[in-house]
Design a protein around this motif. Structure first.
Motif, short mmCIF file in Angstrom:
data_model
loop_
_atom_site.label_atom_id
_atom_site.label_comp_id
_atom_site.label_asym_id
_atom_site.label_seq_id
_atom_site.Cartn_x
_atom_site.Cartn_y
_atom_site.Cartn_z
N GLN A 76 0.82 -1.21 0.00
CA GLN A 76 0.00 0.00 0.00
C GLN A 76 0.86 1.27 0.00
OE1 GLN A 76 -3.19 -0.01 -0.55
NE2 GLN A 76 -3.39 -2.23 -0.42
N GLY A 77 2.01 1.21 0.67
CA GLY A 77 2.91 2.37 0.70
C GLY A 77 3.37 2.74 -0.69
N MET A 78 3.82 1.73 -1.45
CA MET A 78 4.29 1.99 -2.81
C MET A 78 3.13 2.44 -3.69
SD MET A 78 6.90 2.31 -4.63
CE MET A 78 8.11 1.54 -3.56
N LYS A 79 1.99 1.86 -3.48
CA LYS A 79 0.81 2.25 -4.26
C LYS A 79 0.55 3.75 -4.09
CE LYS A 79 -3.97 0.79 -4.94
NZ LYS A 79 -5.04 -0.11 -4.46
N GLY A 80 0.64 4.23 -2.87
CA GLY A 80 0.43 5.66 -2.61
C GLY A 80 1.52 6.52 -3.22
N LEU A 81 2.76 6.09 -3.11
CA LEU A 81 3.86 6.87 -3.69
C LEU A 81 3.74 6.95 -5.21
CD1 LEU A 81 6.83 5.53 -1.54
CD2 LEU A 81 5.82 7.82 -1.46
N ILE A 82 3.33 5.86 -5.82
CA ILE A 82 3.17 5.86 -7.28
C ILE A 82 1.99 6.73 -7.70
CG2 ILE A 82 2.53 4.37 -9.23
CD1 ILE A 82 4.45 2.27 -7.99
N GLU A 83 0.93 6.72 -6.90
CA GLU A 83 -0.20 7.60 -7.19
C GLU A 83 0.22 9.07 -7.12
OE1 GLU A 83 -3.42 6.52 -4.57
OE2 GLU A 83 -3.68 4.58 -5.58
N GLU A 84 1.07 9.41 -6.16
CA GLU A 84 1.57 10.78 -6.07
C GLU A 84 2.40 11.14 -7.29
OE1 GLU A 84 3.63 11.51 -2.41
OE2 GLU A 84 1.82 11.31 -1.22
N GLY A 85 3.20 10.20 -7.77
CA GLY A 85 3.98 10.43 -8.98
C GLY A 85 3.09 10.66 -10.19
N ALA A 86 2.01 9.88 -10.27
CA ALA A 86 1.07 10.03 -11.37
C ALA A 86 0.38 11.40 -11.31
CB ALA A 86 0.03 8.91 -11.34
N GLU A 87 0.07 11.86 -10.11
CA GLU A 87 -0.53 13.19 -9.94
C GLU A 87 0.44 14.27 -10.42
OE1 GLU A 87 -1.71 13.78 -5.88
OE2 GLU A 87 -3.20 12.16 -5.97
N MET A 88 1.72 14.06 -10.14
CA MET A 88 2.74 15.02 -10.57
C MET A 88 2.73 15.16 -12.08
SD MET A 88 5.00 17.17 -9.69
CE MET A 88 5.04 16.74 -7.96
N ILE A 89 2.62 14.05 -12.77
CA ILE A 89 2.60 14.06 -14.24
C ILE A 89 1.40 14.87 -14.73
CG2 ILE A 89 2.29 12.64 -16.31
CD1 ILE A 89 3.92 10.44 -14.80
N GLU A 90 0.27 14.69 -14.07
CA GLU A 90 -0.96 15.38 -14.48
C GLU A 90 -0.94 16.86 -14.12
OE1 GLU A 90 -3.50 14.04 -16.28
OE2 GLU A 90 -2.16 12.32 -16.42
N GLU A 91 -0.40 17.20 -12.96
CA GLU A 91 -0.51 18.55 -12.44
C GLU A 91 0.58 19.51 -12.93
OE1 GLU A 91 -0.61 18.08 -8.20
OE2 GLU A 91 -2.58 17.10 -8.25
N ALA A 92 1.76 18.99 -13.17
CA ALA A 92 2.89 19.87 -13.49
C ALA A 92 2.96 20.12 -15.00
CB ALA A 92 4.20 19.28 -12.99
N GLU A 93 3.28 21.34 -15.33
CA GLU A 93 3.47 21.72 -16.73
C GLU A 93 4.69 20.99 -17.28
OE1 GLU A 93 2.13 23.72 -19.98
OE2 GLU A 93 1.27 23.99 -17.99
#
Length: 166
Positions: A76-93
């Motif tokens: 679950q820890g890695m799942k959360g970290l990967i989700e944060e990385g995916a959010e970064m791809i979506e949110e950052a220019e």
């Protein structure tokens, strides 16, 4: 699910968690490489993907040495970290700012892995499983090298991101 009431059970539980984490990373790294703007970062992610496949092979060997079937327990820890990385791809220019964010996300993953591998390596040593400990140490060393490489890349990427923002 049975209780984790012995160090042996804890050890196996942690190995299954790591196995899941590594599998999750093999699915995330291609997306991170594709989202990276700088060639150096893209290459670092692609290289680490190959290393991660090697980490899985080492874990397969660890399970084999221990006489256990290689299996995963969702990390679950890695799942959360990967989700944060995916959010970064979506949110950052797209550009250096996104690359800086990707490095940040990737280093969180590396630090999580280093903590987990250090823990299971120590348990293996204490259990007298030196061959297993050596395999886990190899992966721990690679994770540390990747973290240092990401720091080196971040020094350039972050500076460039700040320069462009000025």
């Amino acid at each position: 699910m049975p209780k984790v009431d012995t160090v042996d059970k804890l050890f196996m539980n942690e190995l299954k968690d790591l196995y899941s984490a590594e599998k999750q990373i093999t699915r995330a790294l291609p997306k991170m490489a594709k989202a990276a703007t700088t060639e150096e970062l893209r290459q670092a992610f692609e290289t680490h993907l190959e290393e991660t496949r090697g980490h899985i092979e080492r874990l397969d060997r660890v399970f084999e040495i221990l006489g256990a079937k290689a299996s995963a327990k969702t990390c679950q820890g890695m799942k959360g970290l990967i989700e944060e990385g995916a959010e970064m791809i979506e949110e950052a220019e797209e550009g250096e700012v996104r690359d800086a964010g990707l490095i940040s996300a990737a280093q969180r993953v590396e630090h999580y892995e280093m903590a987990a591998y250090g823990t299971v390596r120590t348990i293996a040593q204490q259990m007298g499983q030196q061959e297993v400990a050596d395999l886990l140490q190899q992966t721990l060393d690679e994770e540390g090298k990747t973290d240092k490489l990401l720091t080196k890349i971040a020094m350039r990427v972050n500076k460039e991101a700040q320069r462009k923002a000025a």
